[in-house]
Motif scaffolding. Structure first.
Motif, mmCIF file in Angstrom:
data_model
loop_
_atom_site.group_PDB
_atom_site.id
_atom_site.type_symbol
_atom_site.label_atom_id
_atom_site.label_comp_id
_atom_site.label_asym_id
_atom_site.label_seq_id
_atom_site.Cartn_x
_atom_site.Cartn_y
_atom_site.Cartn_z
ATOM 1 N N ALA A 267 0.810 -1.217 0.000
ATOM 2 C CA ALA A 267 0.000 0.000 0.000
ATOM 3 C C ALA A 267 0.845 1.269 0.000
ATOM 4 O O ALA A 267 0.307 2.373 0.085
ATOM 5 C CB ALA A 267 -0.923 0.008 1.226
ATOM 6 N N ARG A 268 2.145 1.129 -0.123
ATOM 7 C CA ARG A 268 3.012 2.306 -0.055
ATOM 8 C C ARG A 268 2.985 3.055 -1.379
ATOM 9 O O ARG A 268 3.129 2.479 -2.457
ATOM 10 C CB ARG A 268 4.426 1.879 0.319
ATOM 11 C CG ARG A 268 4.456 1.219 1.699
ATOM 12 C CD ARG A 268 5.783 0.598 2.008
ATOM 13 N NE ARG A 268 6.782 1.603 2.319
ATOM 14 C CZ ARG A 268 8.042 1.327 2.588
ATOM 15 N NH1 ARG A 268 8.458 0.070 2.579
ATOM 16 N NH2 ARG A 268 8.898 2.279 2.866
ATOM 17 N N VAL A 269 2.757 4.348 -1.306
ATOM 18 C CA VAL A 269 2.655 5.202 -2.494
ATOM 19 C C VAL A 269 3.406 6.500 -2.235
ATOM 20 O O VAL A 269 3.699 6.858 -1.087
ATOM 21 C CB VAL A 269 1.182 5.526 -2.841
ATOM 22 C CG1 VAL A 269 0.437 4.270 -3.278
ATOM 23 C CG2 VAL A 269 0.476 6.195 -1.658
ATOM 24 N N PRO A 290 8.693 5.115 -0.909
ATOM 25 C CA PRO A 290 7.679 6.172 -0.836
ATOM 26 C C PRO A 290 7.090 6.247 0.566
ATOM 27 O O PRO A 290 6.935 5.230 1.244
ATOM 28 C CB PRO A 290 6.631 5.724 -1.861
ATOM 29 C CG PRO A 290 6.818 4.242 -1.980
ATOM 30 C CD PRO A 290 8.273 3.992 -1.764
ATOM 31 N N GLY A 291 6.754 7.441 0.991
ATOM 32 C CA GLY A 291 6.319 7.623 2.371
ATOM 33 C C GLY A 291 4.824 7.630 2.582
ATOM 34 O O GLY A 291 4.361 7.603 3.719
ATOM 35 N N GLY A 292 4.042 7.655 1.489
ATOM 36 C CA GLY A 292 2.599 7.681 1.631
ATOM 37 C C GLY A 292 2.015 6.285 1.786
ATOM 38 O O GLY A 292 2.675 5.272 1.549
ATOM 39 N N LEU A 293 0.743 6.231 2.200
ATOM 40 C CA LEU A 293 0.037 4.962 2.339
ATOM 41 C C LEU A 293 -1.336 5.083 1.680
ATOM 42 O O LEU A 293 -2.060 6.056 1.922
ATOM 43 C CB LEU A 293 -0.143 4.585 3.813
ATOM 44 C CG LEU A 293 1.091 4.073 4.564
ATOM 45 C CD1 LEU A 293 0.781 3.912 6.048
ATOM 46 C CD2 LEU A 293 1.565 2.739 3.982
ATOM 47 N N ASP A 294 -1.680 4.088 0.888
ATOM 48 C CA ASP A 294 -2.957 4.082 0.182
ATOM 49 C C ASP A 294 -4.010 3.403 1.058
ATOM 50 O O ASP A 294 -4.365 2.241 0.840
ATOM 51 C CB ASP A 294 -2.799 3.362 -1.163
ATOM 52 C CG ASP A 294 -4.060 3.411 -2.002
ATOM 53 O OD1 ASP A 294 -4.921 4.276 -1.735
ATOM 54 O OD2 ASP A 294 -4.189 2.583 -2.930
ATOM 55 N N LEU A 295 -4.497 4.130 2.044
ATOM 56 C CA LEU A 295 -5.514 3.620 2.964
ATOM 57 C C LEU A 295 -6.862 4.245 2.606
ATOM 58 O O LEU A 295 -6.954 5.450 2.382
ATOM 59 C CB LEU A 295 -5.172 3.954 4.413
ATOM 60 C CG LEU A 295 -3.758 3.585 4.897
ATOM 61 C CD1 LEU A 295 -3.592 3.992 6.356
ATOM 62 C CD2 LEU A 295 -3.496 2.107 4.714
ATOM 63 N N HIS A 296 -7.900 3.423 2.591
ATOM 64 C CA HIS A 296 -9.247 3.875 2.236
ATOM 65 C C HIS A 296 -10.127 3.817 3.481
ATOM 66 O O HIS A 296 -10.504 2.730 3.927
ATOM 67 C CB HIS A 296 -9.824 2.993 1.132
ATOM 68 C CG HIS A 296 -8.984 2.968 -0.116
ATOM 69 N ND1 HIS A 296 -9.347 3.617 -1.269
ATOM 70 C CD2 HIS A 296 -7.783 2.377 -0.382
ATOM 71 C CE1 HIS A 296 -8.428 3.427 -2.197
ATOM 72 N NE2 HIS A 296 -7.452 2.679 -1.679
ATOM 73 N N LEU A 297 -10.452 4.972 4.040
ATOM 74 C CA LEU A 297 -11.225 5.047 5.271
ATOM 75 C C LEU A 297 -12.717 5.212 4.962
ATOM 76 O O LEU A 297 -13.091 5.771 3.933
ATOM 77 C CB LEU A 297 -10.767 6.225 6.128
ATOM 78 C CG LEU A 297 -9.485 6.071 6.951
ATOM 79 C CD1 LEU A 297 -8.262 5.901 6.070
ATOM 80 C CD2 LEU A 297 -9.302 7.272 7.876
#
Length: 409
Positions: A267-269, A290-297
């Motif tokens: 999930a790292r983006v 990459p430091g972002g995370l593709d989390l869907h809340l």
């Protein structure tokens, strides 16, 4: 035909062997005995008992009433324990030892999984910060001059962090509307939610030594969903000039499950493009990962979905928050928790707080039960999330839920 094993999960189960979040539970027959558990499907594995049954050296980390020993053990131990657990729930030869140690989720009580040392909350969503700025500074700049140069945050109250399911008592305090001649005291009338992601620190750091971006995964163990309940009317009156205090400190709810960072590798983006040159300690342009995370809340109010915030839009990453939190020499402790701040996206239905969704109460949202602005007594707020996993799977994050109880008279 042999009876199906609890370890034979349905295809696509978000809590399969690719996930394995950690928690702490007790059972009805031993309510005072807390144990480390690992979620697999709709079951909880008694991880300490499994380690003892299989003669594992990790029993010293797992046969405990808290996650703190595992958190403090470090990245190599986190990886090795996770590999062992994966084998225990997937290798058929282990089933005779593992299956008797599985408990159904409804049969256990889940607890706060670790002792929270310190709690810091950030303000890392540009969309949220911009919306708040437009609400409270309609004739000025939406973002404050410092916002794109550093992750803004405040130091919260660790003693009021509670596990999912705990009731949240409506706070009382001083409030003063702009038209009021003087402040009044009473229960908050603008009680709100903040849909967030929390990061759990495992390995401590030495006071006086900042933690660089590159050391993020050496210190942070995993993530939880987090709801930073907020009394907007108390907050508005008290926060000038020092910032959040009683409007925030009465309760913060977190999931009972901690998802290890390793489970989120797929999930790292990359984070959104930055339009400011960052100072070297925050500059992640040269980092390998990459430091972002593709989390869907998803945020539900009384069973109705009111928002679906995307974590991938967050301007500041968890590594940058950690680097900024320690750049002055502040030390980390095992069990430190820091929140991302409200997660909001560019669309109206992606706003992670009622403050934004109702534009500070001026634009009520419609629910089957009627139009709503802020939280009422008896309301139940539930936040869930998923992330892309390996080979097309989904990784589920444990939900965080809370019910609003009336103010204490």
């Amino acid at each position: 035909m042999p009876e199906q094993s609890p370890l034979d999960l349905l295809e696509g189960d978000p809590f399969g062997p690719h996930n394995l979040p950690y928690g702490v539970f007790s059972t009805a027959d031993s309510p005072d005995r807390r144990r480390v558990g690992v979620r697999i499907g709709e079951y909880v594995l008694d991880a300490g008992a499994a380690a003892l049954a299989l003669g594992s050296p990790y029993a010293k980390l797992l046969d405990r009433p808290s996650l703190n020993p595992l958190l403090a053990a470090g990245r190599t131990a986190w990886r090795d324990v996770r590999r062992a657990l994966t084998a225990w729930v997937t290798v058929p030869a282990h089933r005779p030892d593992i299956e008797p140690l599985l408990h159904t989720l409804p049969s256990v009580t889940l607890h706060l999984p670790y002792e929270v040392a310190d709690y810091v909350d950030f303000y890392a969503s540009e969309h949220h910060a911009t919306n708040v700025g437009k609400i409270f500074r309609p004739d000025g700049d939406a973002l404050t001059p410092n916002w794109k140069h550093l992750p803004i945050g405040y130091h919260g109250r660790s003693g009021t962090v509670v596990a999912s399911g705990a009731e949240v008592v409506r706070p009382s305090g001083q409030r003063k509307a702009p038209s009021d001649p003087a402040p009044v005291f009473g229960p908050s009338v603008k009680l709100d939610i903040e849909a967030e992601v929390g990061f759990v620190v495992g390995v401590p750091s030495e006071q006086g030594r900042p933690v660089p971006l590159s050391a993020f995964r050496d210190h942070v163990f995993g993530v939880q969903l987090l709801n930073d309940w907020s009394a907007r009317d108390l907050q508005a009156w008290e926060y000038v000039p020092l910032g959040p205090f009683l409007g925030k400190s009465f309760a913060t709810s977190v999931s009972a499950w901690v998802t290890p960072l390793e489970a989120l590798d797929a999930a790292r983006v990359a984070p959104p493009a930055r339009d400011f040159e960052l100072l070297p300690y925050l500059d992640d342009s040269g980092e390998d990962d990459p430091g972002g995370l593709d989390l869907h809340l998803t945020v539900d109010l009384n069973g109705e979905t009111v928002s679906a915030p995307p974590f991938s839009t967050m301007y500041w990453t968890a590594a940058q928050m950690l680097a900024h939190m320690t750049v002055n020499g502040a030390s980390l402790r095992t069990g430190d928790l820091y929140g991302s701040g409200t997660v909001s996206g560019p669309a109206q239905e992606q706003r992670g707080s009622l403050l934004e969704l109702t534009w500070n109460g001026t634009e009520p949202i419609g629910l089957p039960s009627g139009k709503r602005t802020f939280l009422e007594d008896g309301d139940v707020v539930t936040m869930t999330a998923w992330a892309p996993g390996p080979d097309g799977t989904k990784v589920g994050l444990g939900e965080v839920t809370g019910r609003i109880a009336p103010a204490v008279s």
